[in-house]
Design a protein around this motif. Structure first.
Motif, PDB file in Angstrom:
ATOM      1  N   ILE A 113     -28.319  26.124  37.910  1.00 28.61           N
ATOM      2  CA  ILE A 113     -27.323  26.107  37.820  1.00 28.61           C
ATOM      3  C   ILE A 113     -26.550  25.498  38.627  1.00 28.61           C
ATOM      4  N   ALA A 114     -26.918  25.541  40.223  1.00 27.49           N
ATOM      5  CA  ALA A 114     -26.393  24.794  41.085  1.00 27.49           C
ATOM      6  C   ALA A 114     -26.838  23.537  41.133  1.00 27.49           C
ATOM      7  N   LEU A 115     -27.630  23.280  40.383  1.00 27.69           N
ATOM      8  CA  LEU A 115     -28.457  21.798  39.979  1.00 27.69           C
ATOM      9  C   LEU A 115     -27.023  21.412  38.941  1.00 27.69           C
ATOM     10  N   ASN A 123     -24.300  21.823  38.598  1.00 31.89           N
ATOM     11  CA  ASN A 123     -23.390  21.736  39.265  1.00 31.89           C
ATOM     12  C   ASN A 123     -22.781  20.000  39.887  1.00 31.89           C
ATOM     13  N   GLY A 124     -24.178  19.780  40.966  1.00 33.54           N
ATOM     14  CA  GLY A 124     -24.091  18.608  41.087  1.00 33.54           C
ATOM     15  C   GLY A 124     -24.286  18.026  39.936  1.00 33.54           C
ATOM     16  N   CYS A 125     -24.485  17.507  38.538  1.00 24.70           N
ATOM     17  CA  CYS A 125     -24.566  17.367  37.054  1.00 24.70           C
ATOM     18  C   CYS A 125     -22.868  17.000  36.696  1.00 24.70           C
ATOM     19  N   PHE A 126     -22.411  18.365  36.994  1.00 19.26           N
ATOM     20  CA  PHE A 126     -21.142  17.989  36.655  1.00 19.26           C
ATOM     21  C   PHE A 126     -20.181  17.497  37.667  1.00 19.26           C
ATOM     22  N   ILE A 127     -20.235  17.219  38.723  1.00 19.49           N
ATOM     23  CA  ILE A 127     -19.809  16.365  39.560  1.00 19.49           C
ATOM     24  C   ILE A 127     -20.099  15.043  39.290  1.00 19.49           C
ATOM     25  N   GLY A 128     -21.373  14.727  39.236  1.00 23.43           N
ATOM     26  CA  GLY A 128     -21.877  12.923  37.892  1.00 23.43           C
ATOM     27  C   GLY A 128     -20.821  13.084  36.883  1.00 23.43           C
TER      28      GLY A 128
END
Lengths: 159, 146
Positions: free
Chosen positions: B7-9, B11-16
């Motif tokens: 989920i934390a990883l 989340n970074g993809c979602f920002i991207g």
């Protein structure tokens, strides 16, 4: 076309703004909830962006730029929905910060996720962005910025 | 544990993903309109979320805590609108990877400056090392752009 150096400085300024924004929004989130703080920030952001559009449109009236070309352009419908993943970030972050991953893990893994996503998008030319060749020389700045960020996050200046 | 790491990883993809979609919109409509739609859609989604949370929990709306905030805290939204304008523009010029690397760099260097004054010798040393690594990293990014 803007010069490469100008874009690099602009990107760094973007990072400065982001750090200040997160600082302010997390101060707001302490007294109201994180989701609620994000909702307020998005609402204010909507109004400010609208004001910016009006100001920019006014300024462009005196230049040869063709505003009707912008009005006529029809980008793919999915490109309008950047706000959805952006808004979900705050909810997922609230989940992971309060788990075994913690704040530190949320920040570091989030950073890695962004870079992996950027690598995939650039190398395949996804989402209509220009395809960029990824070579092994690019692994050096990635490694340096990631490990530098890791050290800074670990030392905990409260990002 | 693996679940939360994913989920934390993600989340970074979602920002991207958010930035890339805004960048695509910016190609046709310009970065200011991209920032507007990003915030408008985000507000609608979060209105839904805030509504669901409000209905599912019995807590009454706390209007006092909203109006009692120092005005500077609301600047976060103003800065956010500007940030999306800048990011939507640069992502179409330098690509998603370099944009992410440079934004993270600016963010980290600012974080160090905002956090100065609360340091031990050890954490100061770590930050110094981190800042040095990032500055060399930015320099290498710049070299590749030319």
């Amino acid at each position: 076309m803007t010069s490469p150096n100008f874009n690099i400085i602009l990107a760094l300024i973007g990072g400065i703004l982001l750090a200040i924004m997160i600082k302010l929004n997390s101060a707001l989130a302490l007294s109201v909830s994180p989701v609620y703080a994000s909702w307020l920030a998005h609402g204010i952001g909507t109004v400010v962006a609208l004001l910016l559009i009006v100001i920019v449109a006014r300024l462009m009236l005196n230049t040869p730029t063709n505003i009707s070309a912008i009005c006529m352009a029809s980008p793919p419908i999915w490109s309008y929905f950047g706000g959805i993943p952006g808004a979900l970030v705050i909810i997922f972050a609230a989940m992971t910060v309060n788990s075994s991953v913690g704040l530190l893990g949320t920040l570091v893994l989030g950073l890695l996720g962004q870079i992996i996503f950027g690598l995939v998008v650039d190398s395949l030319g996804l989402f209509g962005l220009p395809k960029k060749v990824i070579n092994r020389y690019q692994s050096l700045p990635i490694l340096m910025i990631v490990s530098g960020s890791y050290l800074i996050i670990l030392s905990g200046p409260g990002l | 544990m693996i679940g939360v790491i994913v989920i934390a990883l993600l989340n970074g993809c979602f920002i991207g993903l958010s930035r890339v979609l805004n960048g695509r919109l910016s190609q046709d409509k310009g970065p200011f309109i991209a920032s507007f739609y990003n915030h408008l859609i985000g507000t609608l989604i979060l209105t839904l979320v805030v509504g669901i949370i409000g209905l599912s929990s019995n807590t009454s709306w706390n209007y006092i805590s909203i109006t009692n905030q120092h005005w500077s805290l609301y600047l976060g939204g103003v800065i956010g609108a500007l940030y999306v304008v800048i990011n939507s523009h640069i992502i179409t010029e330098i690509g998603a990877l370099k944009a992410a690397l440079l934004v993270i760099s600016g963010q980290m260097l600012t974080g160090v400056m905002l956090g100065l004054g609360e340091l031990t010798w050890f954490s100061a040393l770590m930050q110094f090392g981190g800042v040095a690594l990032i500055i060399v990293g930015i320099y290498l990014c710049k070299k590749m752009e030319q």
